[in-house]
Design a protein around this motif. Structure first.
Motif, PDB file in Angstrom:
ATOM      1  N   PHE A 193       0.758  -1.095  -0.210  1.00  5.25           N
ATOM      2  CA  PHE A 193      -0.095  -0.112  -0.041  1.00  5.25           C
ATOM      3  C   PHE A 193       0.974   1.283  -0.059  1.00  5.25           C
ATOM      4  N   ARG A 194       2.146   1.071   0.826  1.00  6.05           N
ATOM      5  CA  ARG A 194       2.692   2.660   0.646  1.00  6.05           C
ATOM      6  C   ARG A 194       3.305   2.950  -0.616  1.00  6.05           C
ATOM      7  N   ARG A 195       3.693   1.693  -1.167  1.00  2.00           N
ATOM      8  CA  ARG A 195       4.174   2.276  -2.897  1.00  2.00           C
ATOM      9  C   ARG A 195       2.925   2.505  -3.787  1.00  2.00           C
ATOM     10  N   ALA A 196       1.903   2.063  -3.464  1.00  7.12           N
ATOM     11  CA  ALA A 196       0.783   2.290  -3.991  1.00  7.12           C
ATOM     12  C   ALA A 196       0.427   3.831  -3.819  1.00  7.12           C
ATOM     13  N   ALA A 197       0.412   4.189  -2.495  1.00  7.69           N
ATOM     14  CA  ALA A 197       0.146   5.701  -2.097  1.00  7.69           C
ATOM     15  C   ALA A 197       1.307   6.492  -2.948  1.00  7.69           C
ATOM     16  N   ALA A 253     -18.693   3.456   3.709  1.00  4.79           N
ATOM     17  CA  ALA A 253     -19.300   3.971   2.454  1.00  4.79           C
ATOM     18  C   ALA A 253     -18.275   5.157   2.226  1.00  4.79           C
ATOM     19  N   ASN A 254     -18.112   6.048   3.463  1.00  2.00           N
ATOM     20  CA  ASN A 254     -17.343   7.413   3.126  1.00  2.00           C
ATOM     21  C   ASN A 254     -15.805   7.082   3.170  1.00  2.00           C
ATOM     22  N   ILE A 255     -15.107   5.988   3.754  1.00  2.00           N
ATOM     23  CA  ILE A 255     -14.113   5.685   3.575  1.00  2.00           C
ATOM     24  C   ILE A 255     -13.642   5.026   2.334  1.00  2.00           C
ATOM     25  N   LEU A 284      -6.292   9.532   7.997  1.00  2.00           N
ATOM     26  CA  LEU A 284      -6.445   7.983   8.075  1.00  2.00           C
ATOM     27  C   LEU A 284      -5.057   7.390   7.608  1.00  2.00           C
ATOM     28  N   LEU A 285      -4.220   7.756   6.584  1.00  2.00           N
ATOM     29  CA  LEU A 285      -3.045   7.170   6.322  1.00  2.00           C
ATOM     30  C   LEU A 285      -1.869   7.259   7.031  1.00  2.00           C
ATOM     31  N   PRO A 334      -7.389  -1.139   1.520  1.00  2.00           N
ATOM     32  CA  PRO A 334      -8.590  -0.488   1.651  1.00  2.00           C
ATOM     33  C   PRO A 334      -9.635  -0.928   2.172  1.00  2.00           C
ATOM     34  N   GLU A 335      -9.698  -2.478   2.038  1.00  2.00           N
ATOM     35  CA  GLU A 335     -10.688  -3.382   2.483  1.00  2.00           C
ATOM     36  C   GLU A 335     -10.616  -3.698   3.851  1.00  2.00           C
TER      37      GLU A 335
END
Length: 460
Positions: free
Chosen positions: A187-191, A239-241, A266-267, A317-318
């Motif tokens: 995820f951090r690389r994705a971000a 849903a908001n997240i 959040l991150l 995210p899930e």
């Protein structure tokens, strides 16, 4: 009921260089990540069909553009292949590519079709991927140079530019869910990839404005409304997240010039923020778009998670929601996707109410059908009444949005001609035009004739 659209409404379709041009290693074009991935893992591609041939637009663009005019297009979007124009990723343009894109643009303009040109449609040049792709700030700078070259070469003919198509897809596919090269799950690389993509976008916008050109520059986002299962606070939070991750992570910086503070918080809480540098904030603020393309196919339905997260699993995210299948939902049985026409209206009203009613258009919407040959009529024409119903049902909601003040300026179907897709090859057909894979013959489907009538009448 009569549905009339403004006289200036854009009627057309969308495509992309890597999915339609073919000639993927011809005419001086260098390999992209797709050529490389296909060479090393052909089994990941449906029926082992790779990017080499696709829909042969490179050879047949004049005939194809004549067909666009025949089915009522007044506008058409495609992309310029970075690896075709700049085979080294930077430096001198490839003269053969310059000739091809000028000839294509001249042909569109001669037929009365306004070109909408996008700069990046998932087709990272392999030379740039070897430098780290979107994880690298060097590649961000190289993209800005590529963009500036395109504006200089073609800006006299193109007045509607887009930096990226669906920039979240390489993030999801390449760095989270393993459906695009380089098949990383981190995820951090994705971000970082997502963040650098928006920096590259902003640099391209700056380059465009610094040239003093007289057109518009925007971005194309696949906006997917996140609907909660219920009004329970836990479902609403889920849903908001989902909305923060999948929509606002690109929509807010593109339209507002900054990231949502909730997403940043959040991150930060989970130690997943990408590295930032001084000047980034000002750069993002300078990247606000003139025009937004909206791709819409299906809704996202979510609910609160029903069980705990495995803390040893990769951050995703899930971690914050589960997907939800709404009872009684209407389905495209061929694609496995929900059909929810009102979603397109919900996107438009959200842009009107929360994003300054930015000028926008539906840049993709469409229905993929597997085994479309079974709808072949006796005369050899595909009788795709399901596609006519799909498009008209969505256009009714677009019409309602326009009537309520939304600045939606057009509708482009995905896609003009049945084209190749990344992992599905030609399994799902989307086009107004049928492509015979054996002979290369083009044949207008029933939906293409219907669309020609809608475009000429300005409604239905």
């Amino acid at each position: 009921m009569q549905y009339r659209f403004p006289d200036t409404f854009w009627w057309g379709s969308a495509s992309s260089a890597p999915q339609a041009e073919g000639a993927s290693l011809q005419g001086g074009k260098a390999p992209t990540i797709w050529d490389h991935w296909f060479a090393i893992e052909p089994h990941r591609f449906h029926q082992q069909v790779g990017p080499a041939d696709t829909s042969t637009f490179y050879q047949h663009f004049r005939d194809d553009i004549a067909l666009m005019a025949q089915i009522g297009h007044n506008s058409f979007r495609t992309s310029i292949a970075w690896a075709r124009l700049l085979p080294e990723g930077r430096g001198e343009p490839n003269p053969e590519a310059v000739r091809f894109y000028h000839a294509m643009l001249d042909e569109l303009l001669a037929r009365g079709i306004t070109p909408f040109i996008n700069l990046f449609h998932f087709d990272m040049p392999m030379v740039m991927q070897e430098k780290g792709g979107w994880e690298s700030r060097e590649v961000v700078d190289a993209f800005a140079e590529f963009a500036a070259t395109c504006f200089q070469l073609f800006g006299g003919k193109v007045k509607h530019w887009f930096t990226f198509n669906e920039p979240i897809v390489p993030v999801e596919g390449g760095y989270l869910y393993d459906f695009h090269y380089p098949n990383v799950v981190d995820f951090r690389r994705a971000a970082t990839v997502a963040y650098h993509t928006m920096l590259a976008h902003a640099k391209a916008v700056q380059a465009y404005r610094s040239q003093g050109q007289d057109g518009q520059i925007g971005i194309i986002l696949n906006l997917t409304p996140s609907y909660p299962r219920s009004q329970h606070p836990a479902d609403l939070k889920a849903a908001n997240i989902a909305d923060l991750f999948f929509n606002r992570s690109f929509l807010d910086p593109a339209v507002r010039g900054e990231y949502p503070s909730e997403l940043v918080a959040l991150l930060r809480e989970y130690d997943q923020l990408p590295p930032c540098e001084p000047g980034d904030r000002a750069l993002l603020a300078a990247g606000k778009v003139d025009l937004l393309g909206v791709n819409y196919y299906q809704p996202r339905r979510v609910k609160a998670r029903s069980n705990a997260v495995n803390p040893a699993s990769p951050f995703m995210p899930e971690w914050f929601f589960d997907y939800y299948e709404m009872p009684g939902r209407k389905m495209n049985p061929h694609r496995g996707w929900e059909i929810y026409e009102k979603g397109i209206y919900d996107i438009l009203t959200n842009l009107r109410d929360h994003y300054g009613n930015i000028p926008c258009f539906i840049s993709e919407n469409g229905m993929g059908v597997e085994g479309e040959e079974k709808f072949l009529g006796e005369d050899g024409q595909i009788q795709d009444d399901y596609r006519i119903a799909f498009v008209s049902d969505h256009l009714r909601w677009v019409h309602k949005g326009i009537g309520e003040g939304c600045q939606c300026l057009g509708y482009h179907l995905w896609t003009f001609i049945d084209n190749w897709s990344w992992s599905n090859a030609y399994k799902n057909r989307y086009g107004f035009i049928r492509l015979d894979l054996e002979s290369g013959e083009r044949r207008i489907k029933k939906s293409g004739e219907w669309f020609a009538d809608v475009s000429r009448r300005g409604g239905f």
